[in-house]
Design a protein around this motif. Structure first.
Motif, PDB file in Angstrom:
ATOM      1  N   MET A 122       0.886  -0.855   0.113  1.00  0.00           N
ATOM      2  CA  MET A 122       0.228   0.035  -0.009  1.00  0.00           C
ATOM      3  C   MET A 122       0.910   0.988   0.121  1.00  0.00           C
ATOM      4  N   THR A 123       0.980   2.147  -0.648  1.00  0.00           N
ATOM      5  CA  THR A 123       1.054   3.410  -1.157  1.00  0.00           C
ATOM      6  C   THR A 123       0.162   4.860  -0.821  1.00  0.00           C
ATOM      7  N   THR A 124       1.167   5.682  -0.266  1.00  0.00           N
ATOM      8  CA  THR A 124       0.759   6.989   0.321  1.00  0.00           C
ATOM      9  C   THR A 124       1.088   7.630  -0.878  1.00  0.00           C
ATOM     10  N   LYS A 125       0.848   8.841  -1.387  1.00  0.00           N
ATOM     11  CA  LYS A 125       1.136   9.719  -2.209  1.00  0.00           C
ATOM     12  C   LYS A 125       1.003  11.360  -1.497  1.00  0.00           C
ATOM     13  N   TYR A 126       1.168  11.558  -1.483  1.00  0.00           N
ATOM     14  CA  TYR A 126       0.548  13.377  -1.393  1.00  0.00           C
ATOM     15  C   TYR A 126       0.820  14.371  -1.906  1.00  0.00           C
ATOM     16  N   THR A 127      -0.178  15.587  -2.800  1.00  0.00           N
ATOM     17  CA  THR A 127      -0.149  16.653  -3.644  1.00  0.00           C
ATOM     18  C   THR A 127       0.224  17.650  -2.953  1.00  0.00           C
ATOM     19  N   LYS A 128       0.573  19.262  -3.379  1.00  0.00           N
ATOM     20  CA  LYS A 128       0.769  20.759  -3.083  1.00  0.00           C
ATOM     21  C   LYS A 128       0.044  21.001  -2.097  1.00  0.00           C
ATOM     22  N   ASP A 129      -1.352  20.755  -2.782  1.00  0.00           N
ATOM     23  CA  ASP A 129      -2.669  20.801  -2.482  1.00  0.00           C
ATOM     24  C   ASP A 129      -3.228  20.492  -1.048  1.00  0.00           C
ATOM     25  N   HIS A 130      -2.566  19.736   0.067  1.00  0.00           N
ATOM     26  CA  HIS A 130      -2.592  18.605   0.839  1.00  0.00           C
ATOM     27  C   HIS A 130      -3.772  17.036   0.877  1.00  0.00           C
ATOM     28  N   GLU A 131      -3.824  16.956   0.137  1.00  0.00           N
ATOM     29  CA  GLU A 131      -4.197  15.577  -0.233  1.00  0.00           C
ATOM     30  C   GLU A 131      -3.298  14.422  -0.301  1.00  0.00           C
ATOM     31  N   TRP A 132      -4.067  13.145  -0.015  1.00  0.00           N
ATOM     32  CA  TRP A 132      -3.284  12.296   0.407  1.00  0.00           C
ATOM     33  C   TRP A 132      -3.715  11.417  -0.583  1.00  0.00           C
ATOM     34  N   ILE A 133      -3.371  10.555  -1.233  1.00  0.00           N
ATOM     35  CA  ILE A 133      -4.386   9.078  -1.634  1.00  0.00           C
ATOM     36  C   ILE A 133      -3.513   8.189  -1.391  1.00  0.00           C
ATOM     37  N   ARG A 134      -4.329   6.932  -0.939  1.00  0.00           N
ATOM     38  CA  ARG A 134      -3.556   5.985  -0.274  1.00  0.00           C
ATOM     39  C   ARG A 134      -4.587   4.953  -1.250  1.00  0.00           C
ATOM     40  N   VAL A 135      -3.179   3.891  -2.280  1.00  0.00           N
ATOM     41  CA  VAL A 135      -3.692   2.740  -3.428  1.00  0.00           C
ATOM     42  C   VAL A 135      -3.237   1.692  -2.786  1.00  0.00           C
ATOM     43  N   GLU A 136      -4.102   0.690  -3.079  1.00  0.00           N
ATOM     44  CA  GLU A 136      -3.706  -0.480  -3.442  1.00  0.00           C
ATOM     45  C   GLU A 136      -5.134  -1.435  -4.110  1.00  0.00           C
ATOM     46  N   GLY A 137      -3.940  -1.514  -5.052  1.00  0.00           N
ATOM     47  CA  GLY A 137      -4.810  -2.308  -6.344  1.00  0.00           C
ATOM     48  C   GLY A 137      -4.844  -0.993  -7.166  1.00  0.00           C
ATOM     49  N   GLU A 138      -5.991  -0.947  -8.132  1.00  0.00           N
ATOM     50  CA  GLU A 138      -5.800  -0.086  -8.856  1.00  0.00           C
ATOM     51  C   GLU A 138      -7.106   1.150  -8.349  1.00  0.00           C
ATOM     52  N   VAL A 139      -7.789   0.694  -7.005  1.00  0.00           N
ATOM     53  CA  VAL A 139      -8.200   1.313  -5.964  1.00  0.00           C
ATOM     54  C   VAL A 139      -7.605   2.935  -5.317  1.00  0.00           C
ATOM     55  N   GLY A 140      -7.793   3.738  -5.942  1.00  0.00           N
ATOM     56  CA  GLY A 140      -7.234   5.016  -4.343  1.00  0.00           C
ATOM     57  C   GLY A 140      -8.054   5.668  -3.037  1.00  0.00           C
ATOM     58  N   THR A 141      -7.426   5.095  -2.307  1.00  0.00           N
ATOM     59  CA  THR A 141      -8.776   6.487  -1.144  1.00  0.00           C
ATOM     60  C   THR A 141      -7.694   7.610  -0.932  1.00  0.00           C
ATOM     61  N   VAL A 142      -8.423   8.425  -0.821  1.00  0.00           N
ATOM     62  CA  VAL A 142      -8.802  10.664  -0.868  1.00  0.00           C
ATOM     63  C   VAL A 142      -8.777  10.686   0.813  1.00  0.00           C
ATOM     64  N   GLY A 143      -8.432  11.536   0.917  1.00  0.00           N
ATOM     65  CA  GLY A 143      -8.283  12.817   2.294  1.00  0.00           C
ATOM     66  C   GLY A 143      -7.783  13.781   1.792  1.00  0.00           C
ATOM     67  N   ILE A 144      -8.123  14.541   3.115  1.00  0.00           N
ATOM     68  CA  ILE A 144      -6.989  15.447   3.151  1.00  0.00           C
ATOM     69  C   ILE A 144      -6.034  15.356   4.517  1.00  0.00           C
ATOM     70  N   THR A 145      -4.168  15.801   4.321  1.00  0.00           N
ATOM     71  CA  THR A 145      -3.766  15.525   5.271  1.00  0.00           C
ATOM     72  C   THR A 145      -4.640  16.396   6.713  1.00  0.00           C
ATOM     73  N   PRO A 146      -4.152  15.800   7.944  1.00  0.00           N
ATOM     74  CA  PRO A 146      -3.943  16.251   9.564  1.00  0.00           C
ATOM     75  C   PRO A 146      -3.492  17.860   8.784  1.00  0.00           C
ATOM     76  N   HIS A 147      -2.381  18.104   8.337  1.00  0.00           N
ATOM     77  CA  HIS A 147      -1.677  19.135   8.093  1.00  0.00           C
ATOM     78  C   HIS A 147      -3.037  20.862   7.857  1.00  0.00           C
ATOM     79  N   ALA A 148      -3.862  19.886   6.884  1.00  0.00           N
ATOM     80  CA  ALA A 148      -4.960  20.942   5.899  1.00  0.00           C
ATOM     81  C   ALA A 148      -5.992  20.852   6.416  1.00  0.00           C
ATOM     82  N   ALA A 149      -6.922  20.096   7.924  1.00  0.00           N
ATOM     83  CA  ALA A 149      -7.304  20.011   8.475  1.00  0.00           C
ATOM     84  C   ALA A 149      -7.245  21.246   9.926  1.00  0.00           C
ATOM     85  N   GLU A 150      -5.928  20.710  10.601  1.00  0.00           N
ATOM     86  CA  GLU A 150      -5.687  22.174  11.024  1.00  0.00           C
ATOM     87  C   GLU A 150      -5.611  22.799  10.237  1.00  0.00           C
ATOM     88  N   GLN A 151      -5.088  23.585   9.424  1.00  0.00           N
ATOM     89  CA  GLN A 151      -5.313  25.173   8.493  1.00  0.00           C
ATOM     90  C   GLN A 151      -6.718  25.883   8.321  1.00  0.00           C
TER      91      GLN A 151
END
Length: 124
Positions: free
Chosen positions: A1-30
């Motif tokens: 499982m790989t987690t990657k991040y964007t400069k807009d503070h989203e994360w994507i955690r990829v398992e197989g061909e599906v990625g779960t997307v959310g915002i980082t704790p940093h973004a939530a705090e902001q």
């Protein structure tokens, strides 16, 4: 499982061909206390950089962008009912959508954990 991040503070955690997307704790705090979340429809087709969701907090409204292109295969309706989950567990139960990736190569342009931490620490 790989987690990657964007400069807009989203994360994507990829398992197989599906990625779960959310915002980082940093973004939530902001954002501060999240009071409303608007999610896309299941089946929606998103291109990398498209608006995928909207988050409203007591301070501001903000868009959540698709970190990669794909089809929305699931949305987290629990955060629509309880938006505070985004603040409590931004990198876990506070996820927004699951995307079936249309181009896994787009993940290569995103940051890994170390690069994101350095980016977030140096921002502002």
């Amino acid at each position: 499982m790989t987690t990657k991040y964007t400069k807009d503070h989203e994360w994507i955690r990829v398992e197989g061909e599906v990625g779960t997307v959310g915002i980082t704790p940093h973004a939530a705090e902001q954002l501060g206390d999240v009071v409303f979340v608007e999610l896309p429809d299941v089946g929606a087709s998103l291109k990398k950089g498209d608006e995928a969701a909207v988050v409203e907090s007591v301070k501001a409204a903000s868009e959540v962008y698709a970190p990669v292109s794909g089809e929305v295969v699931e949305v987290n309706s629990a955060i629509a009912d309880n938006p505070g989950t985004v603040n409590e567990a931004a990198d876990g139960a506070g996820w927004f959508i699951k995307l079936k990736l249309s181009d896994a190569g787009e993940l290569d342009g995103l940051m890994d954990d170390g690069a994101y931490k350095e980016f977030a620490a140096n921002e502002g």
